[in-house]
Design an enzyme around this catalytic site. Structure first.
Site, PDB file in Angstrom:
ATOM      1  CE1 TYR A 116     -19.358 -68.582   4.144  1.00 31.88           C
ATOM      2  CE2 TYR A 116     -19.421 -68.200   1.776  1.00 31.88           C
ATOM      3  CZ  TYR A 116     -19.154 -69.032   2.858  1.00 31.88           C
ATOM      4  OH  TYR A 116     -18.703 -70.305   2.649  1.00 31.88           O
ATOM      5  CD  GLU A 147     -17.729 -68.074  -3.508  1.00 30.90           C
ATOM      6  OE1 GLU A 147     -16.627 -67.506  -3.395  1.00 30.90           O
ATOM      7  OE2 GLU A 147     -18.488 -68.268  -2.548  1.00 30.90           O
ATOM      8  CG  ASN A 194     -21.124 -70.634  -2.436  1.00 30.11           C
ATOM      9  OD1 ASN A 194     -21.904 -71.598  -2.473  1.00 30.11           O
ATOM     10  ND2 ASN A 194     -19.859 -70.718  -2.822  1.00 30.11           N
ATOM     11  NE  ARG A 197     -19.729 -76.706  -3.881  1.00 25.88           N
ATOM     12  CZ  ARG A 197     -19.257 -75.471  -3.742  1.00 25.88           C
ATOM     13  NH1 ARG A 197     -19.468 -74.789  -2.629  1.00 25.88           N
ATOM     14  NH2 ARG A 197     -18.582 -74.912  -4.713  1.00 25.88           N
ATOM     15  CD  GLU A 242     -18.529 -72.169  -0.447  1.00 24.99           C
ATOM     16  OE1 GLU A 242     -18.206 -71.118   0.141  1.00 24.99           O
ATOM     17  OE2 GLU A 242     -17.886 -72.647  -1.395  1.00 24.99           O
ATOM     18  CG  HIS A 296     -13.647 -74.342  -4.606  1.00 29.67           C
ATOM     19  ND1 HIS A 296     -14.864 -74.648  -4.026  1.00 29.67           N
ATOM     20  CD2 HIS A 296     -13.201 -73.250  -3.947  1.00 29.67           C
ATOM     21  CE1 HIS A 296     -15.128 -73.784  -3.047  1.00 29.67           C
ATOM     22  NE2 HIS A 296     -14.122 -72.924  -2.971  1.00 29.67           N
TER      23      HIS A 296
HETATM   24  C1  FCB Z   1     -16.108 -68.818  -0.204  1.00 24.76           C
HETATM   25  C2  FCB Z   1     -15.261 -69.889  -0.845  1.00 24.76           C
HETATM   26  C3  FCB Z   1     -14.862 -70.987   0.099  1.00 24.76           C
HETATM   27  C4  FCB Z   1     -14.516 -70.457   1.478  1.00 24.76           C
HETATM   28  C5  FCB Z   1     -15.595 -69.535   1.990  1.00 24.76           C
HETATM   29  C6  FCB Z   1     -15.335 -68.991   3.367  1.00 24.76           C
HETATM   30  O1  FCB Z   1     -15.989 -67.648  -0.935  1.00 24.76           O
HETATM   31  O2  FCB Z   1     -15.950 -70.488  -1.921  1.00 24.76           O
HETATM   32  O3  FCB Z   1     -13.784 -71.670  -0.488  1.00 24.76           O
HETATM   33  O4  FCB Z   1     -13.282 -69.888   1.471  1.00 24.76           O
HETATM   34  O5  FCB Z   1     -15.771 -68.477   1.090  1.00 24.76           O
END
Ligand code: FCB
Length: 440
Positions: free
Chosen positions: A288, A162, A286, A73, A347, A117
């Site tokens: 985290y 995002e 995505n 990607r 992500e 992006h």
């Molecule tokens: C996400 C972004 C990516 C990167 C990660 C850590 O929010 O899409 O570009 O910065 O976080």
């Protein structure tokens, strides 16, 4: 290229890796401008060079081949293709991505292309950026131009990355480019981005561009307590972060924004939601970390971040909660039912200090533990019936982490910014074996 049933990949984004901000006719993006203004990026850094990927892309493709991924990607820089966002095409910019796509295909790595992006052409920011409805139409034109050139070889397209984070950090809080701190007045940028997505889907479909996705940043929202005010605050946050960007795309309607004392009626026109809700081949997610939310103790927004304790944290200070990925995916399935298309985790990853030892090796065990835990959570979600078709580690290489500059290292591959030397970390070797085991 035909896509495998399950994609195991790695991800990147143009501004974070390419450098070469004005080479071969590229126009400035909002990040080129924002990162040069004082006080925005930690230690005054910028992405002028980043990973110098614009010149070292062949080496990066070899790293991908060595990793054994079946997909990569990356994002296209809009102002590399259209220096002022619209009008004359910069063919040298398109040529760069054309060569990259060919090199990936030659190694049987499916290109997964993100059209936006966050690096909006600065010329469009000067017309209001995503506050201006016209930006959506310009984006659709740009999508068509890229697809005219690459749709024959790119099987997976992601319109936007995002839109929540771009709205919140770029327009509401001023922490990212373009640096506006409009709070709830930033909300029209949600609709204009989603409209851009919908218009771009139409352009991509007209060119048989393969699978088309939108990538949202999603977070499981944990109320700080069962008190009604905390539950209401958590609901308000969930609405803003998750539902504002998923509901219109998957259900064709916006969630109730009354907790914010506003709605999108002034900017939504007849027909917009039909475009936005055009069927997709997948939802990019995505992930985290979860977010713990409490009632606010000051006037302003209807929530506050209560923080999460009791978990390990990354170098960024983000809590490591692998099961949050299962919770998120199962929650999306519960919320949207048959309206949820297949999921692509576009992500997932973590920043760690990653200091090379005296032999130059980087034994990033914490990253291996992070990825191992999240892959187990992915397996658990699939066992619960969530249709997951892809997983992309953020990121292939260390790169320019927005307002944090080069301070956060997310890569499977270490980059020494003084020499641009790339060194695969232990996690790179671990992920290669994991992919081989899972695909074999
Ligand atoms: C996400 C972004 C990516 C990167 C990660 C850590 O929010 O899409 O570009 O910065 O976080």
């Amino acid at each position: 290229m035909v896509l495998d049933d399950m994609l195991w990949g790695a991800a990147s984004a143009a501004y974070q890796i390419e450098g070469a901000p004005d080479e071969d006719g590229k126009g400035p993006s909002i990040w080129d401008v924002f990162s040069h203004l004082p006080g925005h990026i930690r230690d005054g850094q910028n992405g002028d060079v980043a990973c110098d990927h614009y010149h070292r892309w062949r080496e990066d493709v070899e790293l991908l081949a060595g990793l054994g991924v079946n997909a990569y990607r990356f994002s296209v820089s809009w102002p590399r293709v259209l220096p002022t966002g619209r009008g004359a095409v910069n063919h040298a910019g398109l040529d760069f991505y054309d060569r990259l796509v060919d090199a990936l295909c030659e190694r049987s790595i499916a290109p997964a292309l993100t059209l936006f992006h966050w690096d909006l052409p600065q010329a469009l920011e000067e017309k209001g950026g995503w506050l201006n409805r016209d930006t959506a139409a310009y984006f659709a034109d740009y999508a068509g131009i890229v697809a005219d050139r690459l749709a024959d070889r790119v099987p997976l397209w992601i319109t936007l990355n995002e839109p929540f984070v771009h709205m919140a950090y770029g327009y509401a809080l001023g922490l990212h480019a373009p640096g506006h701190a409009l709070l709830t007045d930033a909300l029209p940028t949600a609709h204009h981005q989603l409209l851009a997505h919908g218009l771009a889907v139409r352009e991509l479909r007209a060119r048989n561009a393969g699978r088309v996705l939108l990538t949202n940043n999603c977070t499981p929202v944990w109320p700080a307590s069962r008190a009604p005010e905390d539950l209401a605050a958590a609901d308000a946050y969930d609405t803003l972060h998750n539902r504002l960007f998923n509901d219109p795309v998957l259900l064709g309607r916006y969630p109730d924004l009354s907790a914010y004392g506003t709605d999108l009626a002034p900017v939504v026109r007849d027909g917009d939601l039909e475009l936005i809700a055009a069927p997709l081949d997948g939802l990019g997610v995505n992930y985290y970390n979860p977010t713990r939310i409490a009632a606010p103790d000051a006037p302003g927004l209807p929530f506050q971040d209560a923080g999460i304790t009791g978990y390990p944290t990354t170098a960024f200070g983000w809590p490591v909660v692998p099961d949050g990925l299962r919770e998120l995916l199962a929650g999306l399935r519960a919320r949207y039912g048959p309206a949820l298309p297949p999921i692509y985790v576009t992500e997932n990853g973590c920043s760690q200090p990653d200091v090379p030892d005296e032999r130059g090796t980087i034994d990033d065990r914490a990253r291996i533990a992070y990825l191992d835990g999240h892959l187990a959570a992915l397996d658990a979600a699939r066992a619960e019936g969530v249709d997951v078709r892809g997983y992309f580690v953020w990121s292939l290489t260390d790169n320019f982490e927005w307002a944090e500059g080069h301070h956060q290292r997310f890569g499977l591959v270490h980059v020494d910014y003084a020499t641009q030397r790339r060194t695969p970390k232990a996690s790179y070797h671990w992920y290669r074996e994991e992919i081989a085991r899972r695909s074999g």
